[in-house]
Design a protein around this motif. Structure first.
Motif, short mmCIF file in Angstrom:
data_model
loop_
_atom_site.label_atom_id
_atom_site.label_comp_id
_atom_site.label_asym_id
_atom_site.label_seq_id
_atom_site.Cartn_x
_atom_site.Cartn_y
_atom_site.Cartn_z
N SER A 196 0.83 -1.21 0.00
CA SER A 196 0.00 0.00 0.00
C SER A 196 0.86 1.25 0.00
CB SER A 196 -0.89 -0.01 1.25
OG SER A 196 -1.21 1.31 1.65
N ALA A 197 0.63 2.13 -0.99
CA ALA A 197 1.39 3.39 -1.10
C ALA A 197 1.15 4.24 0.15
CB ALA A 197 0.98 4.14 -2.36
N ASP A 198 -0.07 4.19 0.65
CA ASP A 198 -0.41 4.97 1.84
C ASP A 198 0.41 4.50 3.05
OD1 ASP A 198 -1.97 6.70 3.53
OD2 ASP A 198 -3.06 4.91 4.18
N VAL A 199 0.48 3.17 3.24
CA VAL A 199 1.27 2.63 4.36
C VAL A 199 2.74 2.98 4.18
CG1 VAL A 199 2.05 0.50 5.50
CG2 VAL A 199 -0.37 0.79 4.92
N ARG A 200 3.24 2.91 2.94
CA ARG A 200 4.65 3.30 2.69
C ARG A 200 4.89 4.75 3.11
NH1 ARG A 200 3.82 0.49 -2.29
NH2 ARG A 200 3.87 2.41 -3.53
N ALA A 201 3.97 5.63 2.74
CA ALA A 201 4.14 7.06 3.06
C ALA A 201 4.10 7.27 4.58
CB ALA A 201 3.05 7.88 2.38
N ARG A 202 3.14 6.63 5.25
CA ARG A 202 3.04 6.78 6.71
C ARG A 202 4.28 6.20 7.40
NH1 ARG A 202 -2.27 3.70 6.64
NH2 ARG A 202 -2.01 3.33 8.87
N SER A 203 4.78 5.08 6.86
CA SER A 203 5.96 4.45 7.46
C SER A 203 7.19 5.34 7.29
CB SER A 203 6.21 3.09 6.81
OG SER A 203 5.12 2.22 7.06
N ARG A 204 7.29 5.99 6.15
CA ARG A 204 8.41 6.92 5.92
C ARG A 204 8.35 8.04 6.97
NH1 ARG A 204 7.54 6.76 0.26
NH2 ARG A 204 8.98 5.10 -0.35
#
Lengths: 308, 308
Positions: free
Chosen positions: A40-48
């Motif tokens: 998930s791109a959203d999870v990647r962004a939040r994880s960053r």
């Protein structure tokens, strides 16, 4: 800080377990680099933003390439697809492990997907909360808990040792057993309790004579403990039940039989048998407290100091 | 400190609820004198040592004589005998109340035993822990919790007001309903959850393929929450089930039906229906947290500061 066990570790799936693993590995210096990936791109962004990995890769290729250890931390139902996606990028001698709550089905799905030059060591950290997603991350999630490792035909002695060393360094006590035995042990200690909790919360919501507001107000009398369990991630649990069907149906059959016996004692006013049954379960509770898996305090011995 | 609501309060039964009530009434100055009595000489001696009452009477006569409020804090099955034992000693205009987890059966048993010059106001504080006995006492057990008052034919407006005032002063929010409605609400929020918890702990103990040591080790995956509930007092719970038989069997029937439906979804790989059911229960959990009956923290929002 100890000598790093691995140069590069890749974590595929950045939910509660994946992100807590990343943080734990960094905290204890168990890898030189930890790279995370999530579909998930959203999870990647939040994880960053949360910054618990050295880097978050945009592709699984980038995450896995050059990693000595690849951890699959996705729901059990997504494990086959995750194994297929990492397979082409695995380095020679790479170790793949997973954290799924079901083991026999995962072994079937993952082992076939991996190339011969990689080893597979199935694992299951028995830890977690009802919270999910990378925001729930905490480094000490595994500290003082049990982790089950279930070697299979694709595990080598060396790869098992490395995975056991990882969990031990994170503070877990590792127990080794077959995937099939794992699945029956977890059916009774975790899967059936979750199914029952989900079930009773649904039964409560459907009662015509009792309002939802009443259920909520008077939940202190045990119901709220069930709602906490029933707040667990729906997709993860769907996958657990579909992938541990045999053991779950076996234990569920026994549970229902036993419940029918209690029901009959109530209907026929058999107070002596009821009291005898209730008294017996106290001893089991005492054993759990003595084993350090909980405390006598009302806080359930859960860790309080999240470090996020 | 407020003006005392009562001159003398007598508490019959010095378990967790009775002793915590004594301490709460003293702490908030709600009575000039609190006298305790328990049928067990051992409990009387321990209660004297703990010192949470102004005095511990050696006989029920001594405890009840001159009291404006008599609180019956005994297991539901002992309520009829307790009512009969206090009846001859009740002052003119005395109010009798109870704290039983079942109300319709208690109303039947107690109301008939009392003389016409006394009023009866049935009550049920929805609070408690799995610990029992006077050592578990704490003054703030009722603070921030709900208390159900179920007026009956033997309650007067004035007596209901006094009992409601008592619980309100102890920090509880009082809800009034009929004894019958109380019994169905508590069947789903408390009685059935306890029965299920007792049941699964027994099922686990009987599995041939899983050792007790394994059940204990891997209890973090939800099972330990059930063992905590299943550590509750066996006699109290035997009495609850025998005295709330109708509502318990009704709700249990629905629970088993619903569980059979989930079992069928698992057997037939109906992942969509499973996930839909699991997702629905999350909303109910959220409502409980919003209503202040629990917190999102892993400690369940239980009080931590026992003052004993």
């Amino acid at each position: 800080m100890t000598e790093p066990l691995f140069d590069k570790v890749a974590i595929v799936g950045l939910g509660l377990i994946g992100s807590s693993l990343a943080r734990g590995i960094k905290k204890h210096g168990l890898a030189t680099t930890v790279t995370g990936f999530d579909g998930s791109a959203d999870v990647r962004a939040r994880s960053r933003d949360l910054g618990f990995c050295d880097s978050i890769a945009e592709t699984v290729d980038e995450a896995v390439t050059g990693a000595q250890l690849v951890i699959l931390a996705v729901p059990v139902g997504a494990m086959a697809a995750a194994a297929q996606s990492v397979a082409p990028h695995l380095a020679d001698g790479a170790i793949v492990t997973d954290v799924g709550s079901v083991k026999a089905a995962v072994v079937r799905q993952v082992a076939d997907a991996l190339p011969d030059h990689a080893a597979f060591v199935p694992g299951h950290p028995v830890a977690g909360t009802e919270h999910s997603g990378p925001e729930a991350v905490f480094a000490d999630l595994f500290d003082g808990r049990w982790c089950v490792v279930t070697p299979c035909a694709r595990s080598t002695d060396a790869s098992v040792k490395k995975v056991v060393a990882l969990w031990t360094a994170l503070g877990s006590t590792v127990e080794t057993m077959t995937p099939e035995h794992h699945d029956i042990v977890l059916a009774i200690t975790s899967h059936i309790p979750h199914l029952i909790a989900y079930n009773i919360v649904g039964t409560a919501a459907d009662l015509e004579d009792v309002t939802q507001s009443e259920v909520i107000k008077f939940s202190a009398g045990a119901f709220r403990d069930f709602t906490r369990i029933a707040a667990s991630d729906p997709v993860m649990w769907r996958d657990v039940f579909l992938n541990n069907k045999e053991a779950v149906l076996e234990v569920l059959g026994r549970f229902s039989e036993d419940l029918a016996a209690l029901q009959r004692m109530i209907r026929w006013d058999d107070g002596q048998s009821l009291q005898g049954h209730f008294a017996r379960t106290r001893a089991i509770r005492r054993s759990i407290i003595d084993a350090g898996q909980d405390t006598a305090d009302a806080d359930f011995g859960r860790p309080h100091g999240h470090d996020d």
